[in-house]
Design a protein around this motif. Structure first.
Motif, PDB file in Angstrom:
ATOM      1  N   GLY A 287      35.716  50.938  53.538  1.00  0.00           N
ATOM      2  CA  GLY A 287      34.370  50.572  53.130  1.00  0.00           C
ATOM      3  C   GLY A 287      34.270  50.140  51.692  1.00  0.00           C
ATOM      4  O   GLY A 287      33.207  50.246  51.077  1.00  0.00           O
ATOM      5  N   HIS A 288      35.368  49.666  51.126  1.00  0.00           N
ATOM      6  CA  HIS A 288      35.393  49.243  49.720  1.00  0.00           C
ATOM      7  C   HIS A 288      35.994  47.840  49.599  1.00  0.00           C
ATOM      8  O   HIS A 288      36.830  47.588  48.726  1.00  0.00           O
ATOM      9  N   ALA A 289      35.538  46.944  50.459  1.00  0.00           N
ATOM     10  CA  ALA A 289      36.092  45.595  50.458  1.00  0.00           C
ATOM     11  C   ALA A 289      35.819  44.859  49.157  1.00  0.00           C
ATOM     12  O   ALA A 289      36.683  44.134  48.647  1.00  0.00           O
ATOM     13  N   ASN A 290      34.613  45.010  48.617  1.00  0.00           N
ATOM     14  CA  ASN A 290      34.293  44.327  47.363  1.00  0.00           C
ATOM     15  C   ASN A 290      35.166  44.813  46.220  1.00  0.00           C
ATOM     16  O   ASN A 290      35.671  44.025  45.412  1.00  0.00           O
ATOM     17  N   GLU A 291      35.345  46.136  46.150  1.00  0.00           N
ATOM     18  CA  GLU A 291      36.172  46.707  45.089  1.00  0.00           C
ATOM     19  C   GLU A 291      37.626  46.259  45.230  1.00  0.00           C
ATOM     20  O   GLU A 291      38.303  45.979  44.244  1.00  0.00           O
ATOM     21  N   ALA A 292      38.102  46.191  46.466  1.00  0.00           N
ATOM     22  CA  ALA A 292      39.474  45.753  46.710  1.00  0.00           C
ATOM     23  C   ALA A 292      39.657  44.300  46.299  1.00  0.00           C
ATOM     24  O   ALA A 292      40.669  43.929  45.690  1.00  0.00           O
ATOM     25  N   SER A 293      38.687  43.484  46.629  1.00  0.00           N
ATOM     26  CA  SER A 293      38.751  42.067  46.262  1.00  0.00           C
ATOM     27  C   SER A 293      38.756  41.900  44.749  1.00  0.00           C
ATOM     28  O   SER A 293      39.520  41.097  44.200  1.00  0.00           O
ATOM     29  N   ALA A 294      37.919  42.689  44.076  1.00  0.00           N
ATOM     30  CA  ALA A 294      37.864  42.613  42.617  1.00  0.00           C
ATOM     31  C   ALA A 294      39.182  43.067  41.999  1.00  0.00           C
ATOM     32  O   ALA A 294      39.655  42.488  41.012  1.00  0.00           O
ATOM     33  N   LEU A 295      39.777  44.097  42.578  1.00  0.00           N
ATOM     34  CA  LEU A 295      41.048  44.607  42.062  1.00  0.00           C
ATOM     35  C   LEU A 295      42.156  43.573  42.192  1.00  0.00           C
ATOM     36  O   LEU A 295      42.896  43.324  41.233  1.00  0.00           O
ATOM     37  N   THR A 296      42.287  42.979  43.358  1.00  0.00           N
ATOM     38  CA  THR A 296      43.355  41.986  43.548  1.00  0.00           C
ATOM     39  C   THR A 296      43.153  40.787  42.635  1.00  0.00           C
ATOM     40  O   THR A 296      44.121  40.228  42.115  1.00  0.00           O
ATOM     41  N   GLN A 297      41.899  40.404  42.416  1.00  0.00           N
ATOM     42  CA  GLN A 297      41.649  39.268  41.523  1.00  0.00           C
ATOM     43  C   GLN A 297      42.038  39.619  40.100  1.00  0.00           C
ATOM     44  O   GLN A 297      42.616  38.785  39.389  1.00  0.00           O
ATOM     45  N   ARG A 298      41.726  40.853  39.666  1.00  0.00           N
ATOM     46  CA  ARG A 298      42.132  41.277  38.319  1.00  0.00           C
ATOM     47  C   ARG A 298      43.645  41.271  38.191  1.00  0.00           C
ATOM     48  O   ARG A 298      44.195  40.849  37.164  1.00  0.00           O
ATOM     49  N   MET A 299      44.320  41.765  39.231  1.00  0.00           N
ATOM     50  CA  MET A 299      45.783  41.781  39.196  1.00  0.00           C
ATOM     51  C   MET A 299      46.333  40.367  39.077  1.00  0.00           C
ATOM     52  O   MET A 299      47.223  40.096  38.256  1.00  0.00           O
ATOM     53  N   LYS A 300      45.801  39.456  39.882  1.00  0.00           N
ATOM     54  CA  LYS A 300      46.265  38.066  39.842  1.00  0.00           C
ATOM     55  C   LYS A 300      46.015  37.434  38.476  1.00  0.00           C
ATOM     56  O   LYS A 300      46.884  36.748  37.924  1.00  0.00           O
ATOM     57  N   ASP A 301      44.817  37.677  37.939  1.00  0.00           N
ATOM     58  CA  ASP A 301      44.474  37.100  36.638  1.00  0.00           C
ATOM     59  C   ASP A 301      45.368  37.668  35.540  1.00  0.00           C
ATOM     60  O   ASP A 301      45.851  36.932  34.666  1.00  0.00           O
ATOM     61  N   ASP A 302      45.576  38.990  35.569  1.00  0.00           N
ATOM     62  CA  ASP A 302      46.405  39.632  34.548  1.00  0.00           C
ATOM     63  C   ASP A 302      47.842  39.132  34.607  1.00  0.00           C
ATOM     64  O   ASP A 302      48.468  38.854  33.571  1.00  0.00           O
ATOM     65  N   ILE A 303      48.371  39.022  35.823  1.00  0.00           N
ATOM     66  CA  ILE A 303      49.760  38.567  35.991  1.00  0.00           C
ATOM     67  C   ILE A 303      49.894  37.118  35.557  1.00  0.00           C
ATOM     68  O   ILE A 303      50.867  36.737  34.885  1.00  0.00           O
ATOM     69  N   ALA A 304      48.911  36.291  35.915  1.00  0.00           N
ATOM     70  CA  ALA A 304      48.958  34.875  35.537  1.00  0.00           C
ATOM     71  C   ALA A 304      48.972  34.726  34.014  1.00  0.00           C
ATOM     72  O   ALA A 304      49.712  33.899  33.462  1.00  0.00           O
ATOM     73  N   LYS A 305      48.170  35.538  33.334  1.00  0.00           N
ATOM     74  CA  LYS A 305      48.136  35.467  31.875  1.00  0.00           C
ATOM     75  C   LYS A 305      49.452  35.947  31.270  1.00  0.00           C
ATOM     76  O   LYS A 305      49.973  35.335  30.324  1.00  0.00           O
ATOM     77  N   LEU A 306      49.986  37.025  31.830  1.00  0.00           N
ATOM     78  CA  LEU A 306      51.257  37.535  31.321  1.00  0.00           C
ATOM     79  C   LEU A 306      52.369  36.508  31.483  1.00  0.00           C
ATOM     80  O   LEU A 306      53.154  36.265  30.554  1.00  0.00           O
ATOM     81  N   VAL A 307      52.439  35.905  32.651  1.00  0.00           N
ATOM     82  CA  VAL A 307      53.499  34.926  32.926  1.00  0.00           C
ATOM     83  C   VAL A 307      53.321  33.691  32.040  1.00  0.00           C
ATOM     84  O   VAL A 307      54.298  33.101  31.570  1.00  0.00           O
ATOM     85  N   LYS A 308      52.076  33.306  31.810  1.00  0.00           N
ATOM     86  CA  LYS A 308      51.786  32.149  30.971  1.00  0.00           C
ATOM     87  C   LYS A 308      52.297  32.351  29.551  1.00  0.00           C
ATOM     88  O   LYS A 308      52.690  31.391  28.875  1.00  0.00           O
ATOM     89  N   ASP A 309      52.301  33.591  29.106  1.00  0.00           N
ATOM     90  CA  ASP A 309      52.715  33.890  27.735  1.00  0.00           C
ATOM     91  C   ASP A 309      54.228  34.056  27.569  1.00  0.00           C
ATOM     92  O   ASP A 309      54.708  34.295  26.460  1.00  0.00           O
ATOM     93  N   VAL A 310      54.990  33.941  28.661  1.00  0.00           N
ATOM     94  CA  VAL A 310      56.443  34.088  28.572  1.00  0.00           C
ATOM     95  C   VAL A 310      57.038  32.906  27.803  1.00  0.00           C
ATOM     96  O   VAL A 310      56.740  31.748  28.115  1.00  0.00           O
ATOM     97  N   PRO A 311      57.850  33.178  26.794  1.00  0.00           N
ATOM     98  CA  PRO A 311      58.456  32.084  26.017  1.00  0.00           C
ATOM     99  C   PRO A 311      59.343  31.195  26.900  1.00  0.00           C
ATOM    100  O   PRO A 311      60.067  31.696  27.764  1.00  0.00           O
ATOM    101  N   GLN A 312      59.272  29.916  26.697  1.00  0.00           N
ATOM    102  CA  GLN A 312      60.117  28.985  27.430  1.00  0.00           C
ATOM    103  C   GLN A 312      61.475  28.884  26.737  1.00  0.00           C
ATOM    104  O   GLN A 312      61.541  28.701  25.523  1.00  0.00           O
ATOM    105  N   ARG A 313      62.543  29.028  27.527  1.00  0.00           N
ATOM    106  CA  ARG A 313      63.885  29.006  26.952  1.00  0.00           C
ATOM    107  C   ARG A 313      64.756  27.988  27.680  1.00  0.00           C
ATOM    108  O   ARG A 313      64.676  27.851  28.909  1.00  0.00           O
TER     109      ARG A 313
END
Length: 310
Positions: free
Chosen positions: A159-185
């Motif tokens: 019964g927490h579909a909205n919270e689950a959706s918000a959590l996965t979106q935060r995870m995706k956004d956080d990971i995308a930002k982290l990966v974006k900041d990885v130095p290119q070598r």
């Protein structure tokens, strides 16, 4: 890979990842039940083979990862018992129930209206199903999408579909930002990921390995996986020869490993990762689970990578 060939620590690590698995009444209405989020307010709900007539209010989690997922989506108040390895968050109602060797009778005695687990050890799913206790199985993730899907499905069931959706979106956004900041070598950094002091590791084909690929790292254990298990045991000689730029230790809490203990190993002081102090001590629990804290693991990887001089 035969379980008999694994060290005790490595076997435990694989079990925590859900990779050593091969080795009552239905939900009823409860006036005190937590209010479900809007997107999942209507019951019955069905996820796969699991159908719940009403929002579950006596959930038992037999997996540290699913315990973290349930609390992260706001369903913690519905969790009445967790297994003996579920140590996060601190308020999780820890018991002596085992997730590795679950006892159906012991679980049923707590009258759950939903049981969540990661492995079907001891044929527990069939036993609980026969007792008309709904069981949701969340096997070890192979990809991040598996993690997101399990969080979403748990949200629907609880019964927490909205919270689950918000959590996965935060995870995706956080990971995308982290990966974006990885130095290119121009030349990828190499790494060794240690499961235990007997040098069991993971390859790029595993869930953990895929996270390192996000950071653009090259795994020195890939060449050692001649059996294709995903979890080869390396030799000290091969590691010294591979000379990884980074070493990640997932055996700090269990086995007391650190930069100092690694440096003391015969021949290891000259490895680039050791000589430059690029040995990263991970939290064993975070490193073995595929729930919301996978973001923390990726952050540790990215931060370590960023500190290496180009």
């Amino acid at each position: 890979m035969s379980a008999l060939s694994l060290s005790r620590r490595a076997l435990g690590a694989l079990a925590a990842l859900g990779l050593a698995a091969g080795l009552a009444a239905c939900a009823t209405e409860d006036p005190a039940a937590p209010a479900p989020s809007g997107a999942a307010a209507a019951y019955p709900v069905t996820v796969g083979s699991v159908t719940l007539a009403a929002q579950p209010v006596k959930i038992i989690s037999l997996s540290p990862t699913t315990t973290e997922m349930l609390f992260a989506i706001g369903a913690g108040g519905q969790v009445t018992a967790v297994d003996d390895n579920s140590n996060f968050p601190a308020e999780a109602p820890k018991t002596d129930l085992s997730g590795f060797q679950p006892n159906a009778e012991a679980v049923a005695a707590k009258s759950p209206d939903l049981v969540v687990l990661s492995t079907d050890s001891n044929n527990v799913v069939a036993q609980l199903t026969a007792l008309k206790i709904p069981v949701y199985v969340a096997p070890a993730a192979v990809t991040l999408e598996d993690s997101y899907r399990q969080i979403s499905e748990l949200g629907t069931l609880t019964g927490h579909a909205n919270e689950a959706s918000a959590l996965t979106q935060r995870m995706k956004d956080d990971i995308a930002k982290l990966v974006k900041d990885v130095p290119q070598r121009a030349t990828p950094l190499t790494y060794y990921y240690e499961l235990d002091p007997t040098l069991y590791s993971v390859t790029s084909k595993t869930f953990i390995g895929s996270l390192f690929e996000l950071a653009g790292l090259k795994n020195v254990a890939d060449a050692a996986d001649t059996k294709g298990s995903g979890y080869p045991q390396l030799t000290a000689e091969s590691l010294v020869k591979a000379n990884p730029d980074l070493i990640f230790l997932a055996d700090t809490k269990c086995c007391g490993q650190s930069l100092d203990t690694v440096k003391a190993r015969a021949g290891w002081a000259g490895i680039t990762a050791v000589s430059k102090g690029q040995v990263i001590a991970l939290d064993d629990d975070i490193a073995s689970r595929w729930g919301p804290r996978v973001v923390d693991l990726i952050r540790s990887i990215v931060e370590a990578t960023g500190k290496v001089q180009a």
